[in-house]
Design a protein around this motif. Sequence first.
Motif, mmCIF file in Angstrom:
data_model
loop_
_atom_site.group_PDB
_atom_site.id
_atom_site.type_symbol
_atom_site.label_atom_id
_atom_site.label_comp_id
_atom_site.label_asym_id
_atom_site.label_seq_id
_atom_site.Cartn_x
_atom_site.Cartn_y
_atom_site.Cartn_z
ATOM 1 N N ILE A 18 0.959 -1.317 -0.016
ATOM 2 C CA ILE A 18 -0.010 0.135 0.308
ATOM 3 C C ILE A 18 1.091 1.251 0.000
ATOM 4 O O ILE A 18 1.758 1.175 0.888
ATOM 5 C CB ILE A 18 -1.035 -0.030 1.258
ATOM 6 N N VAL A 19 0.952 2.113 -0.949
ATOM 7 C CA VAL A 19 1.463 3.259 -0.992
ATOM 8 C C VAL A 19 0.507 4.488 -0.603
ATOM 9 O O VAL A 19 -0.099 4.922 -1.184
ATOM 10 C CB VAL A 19 1.877 3.623 -2.255
ATOM 11 N N GLY A 20 1.025 5.109 0.704
ATOM 12 C CA GLY A 20 0.641 6.145 1.264
ATOM 13 C C GLY A 20 -0.065 5.780 2.686
ATOM 14 O O GLY A 20 -1.173 4.897 2.525
ATOM 15 N N GLU A 47 5.397 4.946 2.786
ATOM 16 C CA GLU A 47 5.140 6.438 3.132
ATOM 17 C C GLU A 47 6.133 7.426 2.799
ATOM 18 O O GLU A 47 7.174 7.028 3.246
ATOM 19 C CB GLU A 47 4.546 6.443 4.500
ATOM 20 N N SER A 48 5.938 8.446 2.020
ATOM 21 C CA SER A 48 7.066 9.176 1.667
ATOM 22 C C SER A 48 7.562 10.246 3.050
ATOM 23 O O SER A 48 8.686 10.449 2.936
ATOM 24 C CB SER A 48 6.841 10.196 0.570
ATOM 25 N N PHE A 86 6.871 1.522 6.231
ATOM 26 C CA PHE A 86 8.126 2.019 5.614
ATOM 27 C C PHE A 86 7.916 3.344 5.417
ATOM 28 O O PHE A 86 7.633 3.623 4.389
ATOM 29 C CB PHE A 86 8.851 1.035 4.652
ATOM 30 N N GLY A 87 8.239 4.216 6.452
ATOM 31 C CA GLY A 87 8.334 5.598 6.330
ATOM 32 C C GLY A 87 9.491 6.135 5.554
ATOM 33 O O GLY A 87 10.556 5.356 5.520
ATOM 34 N N SER A 110 -2.669 4.975 -2.292
ATOM 35 C CA SER A 110 -3.573 5.808 -1.483
ATOM 36 C C SER A 110 -2.783 7.263 -1.038
ATOM 37 O O SER A 110 -2.532 7.529 0.102
ATOM 38 C CB SER A 110 -4.132 5.172 -0.199
ATOM 39 N N THR A 111 -2.249 7.853 -2.116
ATOM 40 C CA THR A 111 -1.317 8.817 -2.122
ATOM 41 C C THR A 111 -2.323 10.108 -1.941
ATOM 42 O O THR A 111 -1.401 11.353 -1.793
ATOM 43 C CB THR A 111 -0.399 8.989 -3.197
#
Length: 461
Positions: A18-20, A47-48, A86-87, A110-111
Amino acid sequence: MTNTYEDLYPVNKLRLAIVGAGPAGIYAADIALKAERDFDISIDLFESLPAPYGLVRYGVAPDHPRIKGIIGALREVLDRGDIRLFGNVEYGVDITMDDLKKHYNAVIFSTGATKDVPMNIPGIELNGSYGAADFVSWYDGHPDVPRTWPLTAKSVAVIGNGNVALDAARMLAKHADDLLVTEIPDNVYQGLKASPVTDVHVFGRRGPAQAKFSPLELRELGELRDVDMIVYDEDFEIDPASQALIDSNKQVFVLNKVMNEWRTRETGKASRRLHLHFYANPLEVLGDDEGNVTGFRYERTKPDGKGGVVGTGEIREIEIQAYYRAIGYYSSPLKDVPFDAAKGVIPNHEGQVIDADGTHINGVYATGWIKRGPVGLIGHTKSDAMETIAHVLEDKATWWTPEEPEEGAIVDLMDSRGIEYTTAEGWSALDEYEQKLGEPEGRARIKVVDRETMLKASRAE
Ligand SMILES: Cc1cc2nc3c(=O)[nH]c(=O)nc-3n(C[C@H](O)[C@H](O)[C@H](O)COP(=O)(O)OP(=O)(O)OC[C@H]3O[C@@H](n4cnc5c(N)ncnc54)[C@H](O)[C@@H]3O)c2cc1C
């Protein structure tokens, strides 16, 4: 008969990326893990930013502690230990679509959205003309925006008739000392404390019955210390279409009741004023020879009888030194993922990402604001996630076939690239660090702003 993925690779596990890690991503992970199914799921959440929670941490205003408190519920999900966070890992920079295909069966994007919708009127590029999203990022301590914000204007215009416009207006008008009970970072307190603002003018294109404020947000303005609420009688000559709306919609009824109470309030003693103007169509931001904002020109509108407005031809100007547009948020496109630039979303059918022909791109999903567009409250991202997860689980036959599905493989990859990722335990350490920062001043927390300090605290260095 063609073989399905399941025939060829009888897996009993979904490796899901999952991205975000905003509310949409965290709810999606939670819902997937709680869903009825006959296979295991292991989820990695990328997560960025070094800290999770998206706009709950970096959008919701600091003086809304009840909403900020949703972080507590989201944290419980992360603390359970069945989701790896993973931030400080940005999709498109640190990890790519190929990486995801190599390690997972599917990905959900989910950005969310972080930018302002552009506004094309003359003068929008002048010094002193800002997007509310940037201002929000500043006062909410986003690590990727400058530490200082130019708060030199005495008179300010905020354009927009939604809650973000009210947040921006309230933060501009509120006395900084009244924000000391919140988590605002020190640089934000100092910046607001030095602001010479006396008048904040909020402008809407349509009438008071069409405003998109939440009643709570609106009512709160009337409770600000040493700030007069100013509304104008000319905006309250209600046309039949608006009256019908007021009579039939409870929220509109309450909003109008609140504003009508302000019409009769005594004003004149406060050192700051917050004005609500309606029926004002922005035409131009005015500037001086040095390129600084000096005023705002707009056309007075009137109801068209159908809930919309038409111009009256009457042009008005107001002197201001800063102009904030709060007309909506816009999402950013992601590498190797389709993007609908007109709507600012990843094109999808109920969360299944689709290509230009409308065909589902196997293994790729979306949820939250990037799926639906930047409208709606945190709670809405939960129903979004339910719909998307239902498809992910049903689509087992079309999942990707990862070459390296082992959980250690993605960690090795990030280590080999020197990515300084943070984890859920890291968030706990940062959380504790922020609370300790607040202790000597009797505050619940002071937010850490710069990325380096966030990383140091998260990685216990
Ligand atoms: C100013 C403002 C105030 C608000 N106030 C309220 C309120 O009071 N109450 C309420 O209910 N709702 C409020 N909302 C709405 C609420 O914030 C949203 O409904 C919700 O945050 C949307 O969730 P999301 O997860 O889709 O997106 P986001 O919250 O934006 O989360 C997206 C996450 O994805 C990350 N990300 C982005 N790109 C990448 C990438 N390339 N790689 C890795 N990670 C990435 C982002 O850093 C972010 O953490 C507010 C919104 C705004 C803008």
